[in-house]
Design a protein around this motif. Structure first.
Motif, PDB file in Angstrom:
ATOM      1  N   UNK A   1       1.012  -0.472  -0.087  1.00 49.37           N
ATOM      2  CA  UNK A   1       0.190   0.190   0.441  1.00 49.37           C
ATOM      3  C   UNK A   1       1.025   1.200   0.155  1.00 49.37           C
ATOM      4  N   UNK A   2       1.964   0.838   0.916  1.00 48.66           N
ATOM      5  CA  UNK A   2       2.844   2.355   0.800  1.00 48.66           C
ATOM      6  C   UNK A   2       3.477   2.669  -0.903  1.00 48.66           C
TER       7      UNK A   2
ATOM      8  N   UNK B   1       2.093   2.161  -3.427  1.00 45.33           N
ATOM      9  CA  UNK B   1       0.490   2.751  -4.340  1.00 45.33           C
ATOM     10  C   UNK B   1       1.344   3.807  -3.969  1.00 45.33           C
ATOM     11  N   UNK B   2       0.528   4.665  -2.299  1.00 44.39           N
ATOM     12  CA  UNK B   2       1.354   6.212  -1.840  1.00 44.39           C
ATOM     13  C   UNK B   2       2.305   6.621  -2.473  1.00 44.39           C
ATOM     14  N   UNK B   3       3.324   6.106  -2.698  1.00 43.59           N
ATOM     15  CA  UNK B   3       4.469   6.488  -2.644  1.00 43.59           C
ATOM     16  C   UNK B   3       4.432   6.575  -4.051  1.00 43.59           C
ATOM     17  N   UNK B   4       4.184   5.581  -4.827  1.00 47.13           N
ATOM     18  CA  UNK B   4       4.640   5.735  -6.703  1.00 47.13           C
ATOM     19  C   UNK B   4       3.936   6.978  -7.284  1.00 47.13           C
TER      20      UNK B   4
ATOM     21  N   UNK C   1      -2.936  10.916   3.724  1.00 46.18           N
ATOM     22  CA  UNK C   1      -4.225  10.564   4.791  1.00 46.18           C
ATOM     23  C   UNK C   1      -3.476   9.006   4.702  1.00 46.18           C
ATOM     24  N   UNK C   2      -4.230   8.063   4.367  1.00 50.96           N
ATOM     25  CA  UNK C   2      -4.075   7.222   3.948  1.00 50.96           C
ATOM     26  C   UNK C   2      -2.420   6.924   4.570  1.00 50.96           C
ATOM     27  N   UNK C   3      -1.669   7.454   4.512  1.00 50.85           N
ATOM     28  CA  UNK C   3      -0.339   7.055   4.984  1.00 50.85           C
ATOM     29  C   UNK C   3      -0.283   7.169   5.785  1.00 50.85           C
TER      30      UNK C   3
ATOM     31  N   UNK D   1      10.169   5.820  -1.529  1.00 53.68           N
ATOM     32  CA  UNK D   1       9.337   5.310  -1.986  1.00 53.68           C
ATOM     33  C   UNK D   1      10.592   3.459  -2.239  1.00 53.68           C
ATOM     34  N   UNK D   2      11.799   3.865  -2.117  1.00 57.25           N
ATOM     35  CA  UNK D   2      13.281   3.410  -1.886  1.00 57.25           C
ATOM     36  C   UNK D   2      13.202   3.518  -0.275  1.00 57.25           C
ATOM     37  N   UNK D   3      12.814   3.912   0.650  1.00 57.69           N
ATOM     38  CA  UNK D   3      13.300   3.414   2.017  1.00 57.69           C
ATOM     39  C   UNK D   3      11.882   2.497   2.244  1.00 57.69           C
ATOM     40  N   UNK D   4      11.077   2.491   1.530  1.00 60.26           N
ATOM     41  CA  UNK D   4       9.997   1.354   2.094  1.00 60.26           C
ATOM     42  C   UNK D   4      10.369  -0.267   1.042  1.00 60.26           C
TER      43      UNK D   4
END
Length: 478
Positions: free
Chosen positions: A293-294, A296-299, A331-333, A405-408
């Motif tokens: 899901x992250x 999606x948030x970041x990309x 908000x989702x994050x 994104x890279x950190x995730x």
């Protein structure tokens, strides 16, 4: 009644996201710059993270009712002090009241119901945290039009702004009292009817072990998540705190300029997206996993910023929709990160770990507005206008999202050396549940023995043993 109790607090403190409604009136009434008008909001978010970090362990120890009451007193008092500051034209009092005192109310109130909700909904931790935290995202949905209407009625001079702040302080105190009165914690070992926790989840990042808050901050996973949250928040909060003037600037030179009323409506729409994203995306994370899901948030967030830049001022609808989706990811994050922490570090002290992680919000709350406001102010001095005021800051947001994104992608399971010894975890948390599981196994064994006796008695009855012999087995089964 636990979700309504949490929402009573979060809908109130979520007013912070409607701060942009006050920016232009304050700038005109007190003759301050756009950067200065963002200071109360920036300080409030900074103090939010710090108070959550330092108060997280205390909140876990004293419980949600104590935390909600402290939040009520601090948040409401912040508005009253800010009201005095505007009335006397002492802007430092606005910063101190709304930013420092109110910021303490934000931080303590923000984390007050999160751990409690995850205890009530251990089978759906993402949905549980989304339920509470969506209230924070949706606070501006009420506060933005309400504040705009009061400024229209009372006036946008110092007297009108002061009266608006005063009404906010009193009204939120009354509403937050509902949360203080309704909140409850579940009994030790409580779990939903019919739900049995699985020993093996099949998900690589999900652990059944526990990590203390002290050890969590020593792990690379904590700091990678810190970067993920900080980047995602910075990218969203820059738009949010300047939403009303931003959409007006973007379309000021077009055939359809955006009015102040429409801009306030845009703030409300962003609040709706922020609120909805917290519940929807966090619930989706229960199905597809936190790491996915992250992504999606970041990309997707980075691609949407690029879409706004390429579209420029060609379409108001495109701008609004893209901004709404970005804010839903923002908000989702927030709503997903407590469940991400639970997956990585277990339920032991997850509230305290969450509080420490919110220092990322403190940094983002300062960085996001500085990036957007400072770039816009510099652009105005250089003679730029419209979308040109925000191009550089939007490219910076894209870069930050790529870093997140890279950190995730680098997040891996926590090294077992950081896990709490089993006796500690069971003594403080798992013992009641394990006792319940042991009793369940005894009941199952007793049922199996009863069924075996039933079968023996039935076979014996066929060989001439009276049917009444089966009665004791039936009693055993019951």
């Amino acid at each position: 009644m636990i979700p309504p109790a949490a929402l009573a607090i979060h809908f109130s403190i979520g007013q912070a996201y409607a701060w942009s409604v006050f920016k232009t009136p304050l700038e005109k009434a007190l003759d301050i710059s756009g950067t200065a008008s963002a200071l109360p909001f920036q300080i409030a978010i900074l103090v939010l993270g710090l108070s959550a970090a330092f108060g997280g362990t205390l909140v876990e120890r004293k419980g949600p009712r104590w935390a909600m009451f402290v939040s009520l007193v601090a948040f409401s008092s912040g508005f009253l002090i800010a009201s005095l500051g505007v009335a006397t034209s002492q802007y430092w009092l606005v910063i101190f009241g709304y930013g420092v005192v109110g910021g303490i109310g934000l931080g303590i109130g923000y984390i007050s119901p999160v751990s409690t909700l995850m205890k009530w909904f251990p089978d759906r931790p993402g949905m549980a945290t989304g339920t509470a935290i969506m209230g924070f995202g949706g606070g501006a949905l009420i506060a933005s039009p309400w504040s705009s209407q009061m400024l229209s009625s009372f006036g946008s001079d110092t007297s009108g702004i002061a009266r608006t702040f005063l009404v906010h302080g009193l009204a939120y105190a009354a509403f937050m009292t509902l949360g203080v009165l309704l909140i409850r914690v579940p009994a030790d070992g409580w779990r939903p009817a019919g739900w049995v926790p699985r020993e093996e989840t099949g998900k690589q990042l999900v652990t059944t072990a526990n990590v203390s808050a002290k050890n969590a901050v020593k792990t690379p996973q904590f700091w990678l998540l810190w970067i993920v949250l900080c980047m995602n928040v910075t990218a969203g909060i820059g738009i949010l705190q300047k939403a009303a003037p931003m959409i007006q600037d973007f379309f000021q030179d077009t055939d359809a300029p955006v009015s102040a009323t429409a801009a306030a409506g845009f703030v409300a729409l962003l609040s709706l997206a922020n609120m909805t994203g917290r519940f929807v995306w966090s619930s989706v994370s229960d199905m597809i996993g936190r790491k996915n899901i992250y992504r999606l948030y970041l990309g997707a967030g980075a691609l949407l910023y690029l879409t706004i830049l390429l579209g420029k001022n060609s379409s108001t609808a495109l701008f609004v929709v893209a901004a709404m989706v970005i804010l839903s990811f923002y908000g989702g994050g927030f709503a997903t990160v407590p469940a991400y922490l639970k997956d990585l570090f277990g339920t032991y002290q997850v509230g305290a770990i969450h509080g420490r992680l919110l220092t990322a919000w403190s940094v983002a709350g300062v960085a996001g507005p500085i990036i957007v406001d400072a770039v816009a102010d510099a652009g105005k001095k250089s003679g730029n206008s419209g979308p040109g005021l925000y191009a550089v800051s939007f490219y910076l947001m894209i870069a930050l999202l790529v870093v997140g994104f890279i950190a995730n992608e680098l997040v891996r399971p926590v090294n077992p050396k950081f896990h709490e010894p089993e006796p500690v975890a069971s003594a403080e948390q798992a013992a009641p549940a394990e006792q319940g599981e042991a009793q369940d196994k005894k009941d199952e064994a007793r049922d199996e023995q009863g069924e075996a006796r039933d079968e023996q008695d039935e076979e014996g009855g066929a060989d001439g043993v009276p049917a009444e012999k089966a009665v004791p087995a039936e009693k055993g089964k019951g």
